[in-house]
Motif scaffolding. Structure first.
Motif, PDB file in Angstrom:
ATOM      1  N   ALA A   1       0.865  -1.177  -0.089  1.00 41.87           N
ATOM      2  CA  ALA A   1      -0.055  -0.102   0.005  1.00 41.87           C
ATOM      3  C   ALA A   1       0.742   1.308  -0.130  1.00 41.87           C
ATOM      4  O   ALA A   1       0.277   2.391  -0.883  1.00 41.87           O
ATOM      5  N   LEU A   2       1.895   1.204   0.839  1.00 40.05           N
ATOM      6  CA  LEU A   2       2.753   2.279   0.854  1.00 40.05           C
ATOM      7  C   LEU A   2       3.698   2.476  -0.481  1.00 40.05           C
ATOM      8  O   LEU A   2       4.000   3.808  -0.967  1.00 40.05           O
ATOM      9  N   ALA A   3       3.989   1.623  -1.140  1.00 39.53           N
ATOM     10  CA  ALA A   3       4.721   1.535  -2.353  1.00 39.53           C
ATOM     11  C   ALA A   3       3.384   2.186  -3.567  1.00 39.53           C
ATOM     12  O   ALA A   3       3.840   3.239  -4.338  1.00 39.53           O
ATOM     13  N   GLY A   4       2.354   1.857  -3.345  1.00 41.62           N
ATOM     14  CA  GLY A   4       1.105   2.382  -4.385  1.00 41.62           C
ATOM     15  C   GLY A   4       0.975   3.767  -4.061  1.00 41.62           C
ATOM     16  O   GLY A   4       0.928   4.635  -4.986  1.00 41.62           O
ATOM     17  N   LEU A   5       0.854   4.149  -2.826  1.00 44.24           N
ATOM     18  CA  LEU A   5       0.966   5.673  -2.638  1.00 44.24           C
ATOM     19  C   LEU A   5       2.193   6.344  -2.919  1.00 44.24           C
ATOM     20  O   LEU A   5       1.958   7.525  -3.457  1.00 44.24           O
ATOM     21  N   ALA A   6       3.246   5.747  -3.026  1.00 47.39           N
ATOM     22  CA  ALA A   6       4.345   6.704  -3.243  1.00 47.39           C
ATOM     23  C   ALA A   6       4.332   6.698  -5.101  1.00 47.39           C
ATOM     24  O   ALA A   6       4.798   7.866  -5.383  1.00 47.39           O
ATOM     25  N   VAL A   7       3.730   5.755  -5.705  1.00 46.54           N
ATOM     26  CA  VAL A   7       3.767   5.867  -7.172  1.00 46.54           C
ATOM     27  C   VAL A   7       2.754   6.995  -7.617  1.00 46.54           C
ATOM     28  O   VAL A   7       2.957   7.737  -8.449  1.00 46.54           O
ATOM     29  N   VAL A   8       1.554   6.883  -6.766  1.00 42.83           N
ATOM     30  CA  VAL A   8       0.645   7.835  -7.202  1.00 42.83           C
ATOM     31  C   VAL A   8       1.239   9.349  -6.891  1.00 42.83           C
ATOM     32  O   VAL A   8       1.156  10.362  -7.575  1.00 42.83           O
ATOM     33  N   GLY A   9       1.979   9.449  -5.631  1.00 36.49           N
ATOM     34  CA  GLY A   9       2.606  10.824  -5.368  1.00 36.49           C
ATOM     35  C   GLY A   9       3.605  11.358  -6.284  1.00 36.49           C
ATOM     36  O   GLY A   9       3.733  12.346  -6.716  1.00 36.49           O
ATOM     37  N   LEU A  10       4.438  10.105  -6.876  1.00 37.06           N
ATOM     38  CA  LEU A  10       5.604  10.720  -7.939  1.00 37.06           C
ATOM     39  C   LEU A  10       4.654  10.865  -9.245  1.00 37.06           C
ATOM     40  O   LEU A  10       5.017  11.809  -9.859  1.00 37.06           O
TER      41      LEU A  10
ATOM     42  N   VAL B   1      -8.375  13.118 -21.475  1.00 39.44           N
ATOM     43  CA  VAL B   1      -7.373  11.811 -21.019  1.00 39.44           C
ATOM     44  C   VAL B   1      -6.989  12.283 -19.484  1.00 39.44           C
ATOM     45  O   VAL B   1      -6.683  11.442 -18.732  1.00 39.44           O
ATOM     46  N   LEU B   2      -6.293  13.649 -19.386  1.00 38.09           N
ATOM     47  CA  LEU B   2      -5.805  13.922 -18.084  1.00 38.09           C
ATOM     48  C   LEU B   2      -7.069  13.902 -17.044  1.00 38.09           C
ATOM     49  O   LEU B   2      -6.689  13.315 -16.047  1.00 38.09           O
ATOM     50  N   ALA B   3      -8.233  14.145 -17.270  1.00 37.21           N
ATOM     51  CA  ALA B   3      -9.599  14.228 -16.179  1.00 37.21           C
ATOM     52  C   ALA B   3      -9.489  12.700 -15.987  1.00 37.21           C
ATOM     53  O   ALA B   3      -9.620  12.319 -14.697  1.00 37.21           O
ATOM     54  N   LEU B   4      -9.386  11.790 -16.848  1.00 41.19           N
ATOM     55  CA  LEU B   4      -9.649  10.301 -16.704  1.00 41.19           C
ATOM     56  C   LEU B   4      -8.270   9.784 -15.770  1.00 41.19           C
ATOM     57  O   LEU B   4      -8.617   9.120 -14.943  1.00 41.19           O
ATOM     58  N   ALA B   5      -7.151  10.160 -16.161  1.00 41.69           N
ATOM     59  CA  ALA B   5      -5.918   9.855 -15.538  1.00 41.69           C
ATOM     60  C   ALA B   5      -5.856  10.192 -13.853  1.00 41.69           C
ATOM     61  O   ALA B   5      -5.728   9.467 -13.171  1.00 41.69           O
ATOM     62  N   MET B   6      -6.517  11.555 -13.828  1.00 38.62           N
ATOM     63  CA  MET B   6      -6.655  11.965 -12.388  1.00 38.62           C
ATOM     64  C   MET B   6      -7.728  11.219 -11.607  1.00 38.62           C
ATOM     65  O   MET B   6      -7.313  10.935 -10.415  1.00 38.62           O
ATOM     66  N   GLY B   7      -8.817  10.891 -12.210  1.00 38.74           N
ATOM     67  CA  GLY B   7      -9.864  10.098 -11.453  1.00 38.74           C
ATOM     68  C   GLY B   7      -9.201   8.785 -11.187  1.00 38.74           C
ATOM     69  O   GLY B   7      -9.598   8.047  -9.807  1.00 38.74           O
ATOM     70  N   LEU B   8      -8.532   7.953 -12.098  1.00 41.85           N
ATOM     71  CA  LEU B   8      -8.038   6.639 -11.835  1.00 41.85           C
ATOM     72  C   LEU B   8      -6.892   6.839 -10.584  1.00 41.85           C
ATOM     73  O   LEU B   8      -6.961   5.820 -10.006  1.00 41.85           O
TER      74      LEU B   8
ATOM     75  N   ALA C   1      -5.213   5.493  -5.055  1.00 45.70           N
ATOM     76  CA  ALA C   1      -4.635   6.211  -3.886  1.00 45.70           C
ATOM     77  C   ALA C   1      -5.658   5.912  -2.612  1.00 45.70           C
ATOM     78  O   ALA C   1      -5.169   5.325  -1.601  1.00 45.70           O
ATOM     79  N   ALA C   2      -6.868   6.117  -2.842  1.00 45.62           N
ATOM     80  CA  ALA C   2      -8.024   5.916  -1.936  1.00 45.62           C
ATOM     81  C   ALA C   2      -7.896   4.619  -1.585  1.00 45.62           C
ATOM     82  O   ALA C   2      -7.931   4.031  -0.391  1.00 45.62           O
ATOM     83  N   PHE C   3      -7.878   3.634  -2.501  1.00 45.48           N
ATOM     84  CA  PHE C   3      -7.714   2.173  -2.454  1.00 45.48           C
ATOM     85  C   PHE C   3      -6.517   1.618  -1.391  1.00 45.48           C
ATOM     86  O   PHE C   3      -6.837   1.111  -0.509  1.00 45.48           O
ATOM     87  N   ASN C   4      -5.421   2.311  -1.727  1.00 47.97           N
ATOM     88  CA  ASN C   4      -4.205   1.735  -1.113  1.00 47.97           C
ATOM     89  C   ASN C   4      -4.165   2.507   0.338  1.00 47.97           C
ATOM     90  O   ASN C   4      -3.692   1.870   1.399  1.00 47.97           O
ATOM     91  N   ALA C   5      -4.907   3.739   0.726  1.00 50.05           N
ATOM     92  CA  ALA C   5      -4.990   4.148   2.064  1.00 50.05           C
ATOM     93  C   ALA C   5      -5.878   3.279   2.891  1.00 50.05           C
ATOM     94  O   ALA C   5      -5.710   3.253   3.839  1.00 50.05           O
ATOM     95  N   TRP C   6      -7.129   2.698   2.045  1.00 49.58           N
ATOM     96  CA  TRP C   6      -7.763   1.912   2.784  1.00 49.58           C
ATOM     97  C   TRP C   6      -7.046   0.731   3.263  1.00 49.58           C
ATOM     98  O   TRP C   6      -7.367   0.215   4.264  1.00 49.58           O
ATOM     99  N   VAL C   7      -6.485   0.309   2.535  1.00 49.18           N
ATOM    100  CA  VAL C   7      -5.772  -1.111   2.593  1.00 49.18           C
ATOM    101  C   VAL C   7      -4.728  -0.978   3.918  1.00 49.18           C
ATOM    102  O   VAL C   7      -4.540  -1.805   4.643  1.00 49.18           O
TER     103      VAL C   7
END
Length: 224
Positions: free
Chosen positions: A42-51, A194-201, A206-212
């Motif tokens: 989960a931390l790795a997933g959040l790090a990827v989102v942040g990057l 495309v950017l709007a879709l990417a931001m949504g995904l 990020a929300a899923f990894n924070a929940w995990v």
């Protein structure tokens, strides 16, 4: 008698087991055993989102920037103090004698400067500016024109570094404090699907990894 069953020695000494407590203990152990996997993933997933968010911060900021164009003036009266990179702007000017022709994924564009200004403009070719194979590129249309689009500094547009250098070398544009700026015609805030879709995904990921991560940590901290 044969019908009198004898309990095994020591059977009366076995402790009584509460089924609910046993199930709770099993859940606690399961949570602790999986914490070593869940939390780092989960931390790795959040790090990827942040990057990814950091790398695309300029595009995200432009997506939410004001949709009313910032006026930067016209030939002989440019509002240089009003320049704000990564904003939607409008301006008017006289094109330089020379420009650059680029082909991006099969889409032709012209990059031309505005004389005596720090502005370059990337736009579609006008009638008479079409390139003919085997011939030298035509001179840009010399009629003054107005343009609206996204204003980028050289730092924000590394893909066009060669265009910045070449048009500056022609001597018809005038940098401000050593800088030139590129206006990408037609690029409006809030229109990049495309950017709007990417931001949504990314937000959902990020929300899923924070929940995990939260679930794993709560299981680990739950008292025995």
């Amino acid at each position: 008698m044969a019908g009198d069953a004898q309990a095994p020695d020591g059977a009366d000494d076995l402790p009584e087991v509460d089924p609910d407590e046993a199930l709770a203990e099993l859940e606690r152990r399961s949570a602790r055993s999986t914490l070593g996997i869940r939390a780092p993933v989960a931390l790795a997933g959040l790090a990827v989102v942040g990057l990814l968010a950091w790398q695309g911060r300029a595009d995200v900021a432009y997506f939410f920037s004001p949709r009313e164009p910032l006026t930067l003036g016209a030939e002989g009266a440019y509002l240089l103090e009003a320049i704000q990179p990564n904003r939607y702007v409008q301006l008017h000017g006289v094109p330089t004698q020379r420009g650059l022709y680029v082909d991006e994924s099969g889409r032709a564009s012209v990059i031309v400067g505005l004389r005596d200004s720090p502005f370059l403009v990337k736009r579609g070719p006008l009638p008479g500016e079409e390139r003919v194979p085997g011939r030298a590129p035509p001179r840009p249309d010399q009629r003054p024109f107005g343009v609206r689009g996204r204003l980028l500094s050289r730092e924000d547009a590394p893909a066009y570094a060669a265009a910045f250098d070449q048009l500056r070398g022609f001597g018809e544009v005038q940098p401000v404090k050593g800088e030139l700026f590129l206006v990408v015609e037609g690029e409006k805030p809030g229109r990049d699907v495309v950017l709007a879709l990417a931001m949504g995904l990314l937000s959902a990921f990020a929300a899923f990894n924070a929940w995990v991560l939260t679930r794993a940590v709560r299981g680990w901290l739950r008292p025995r």
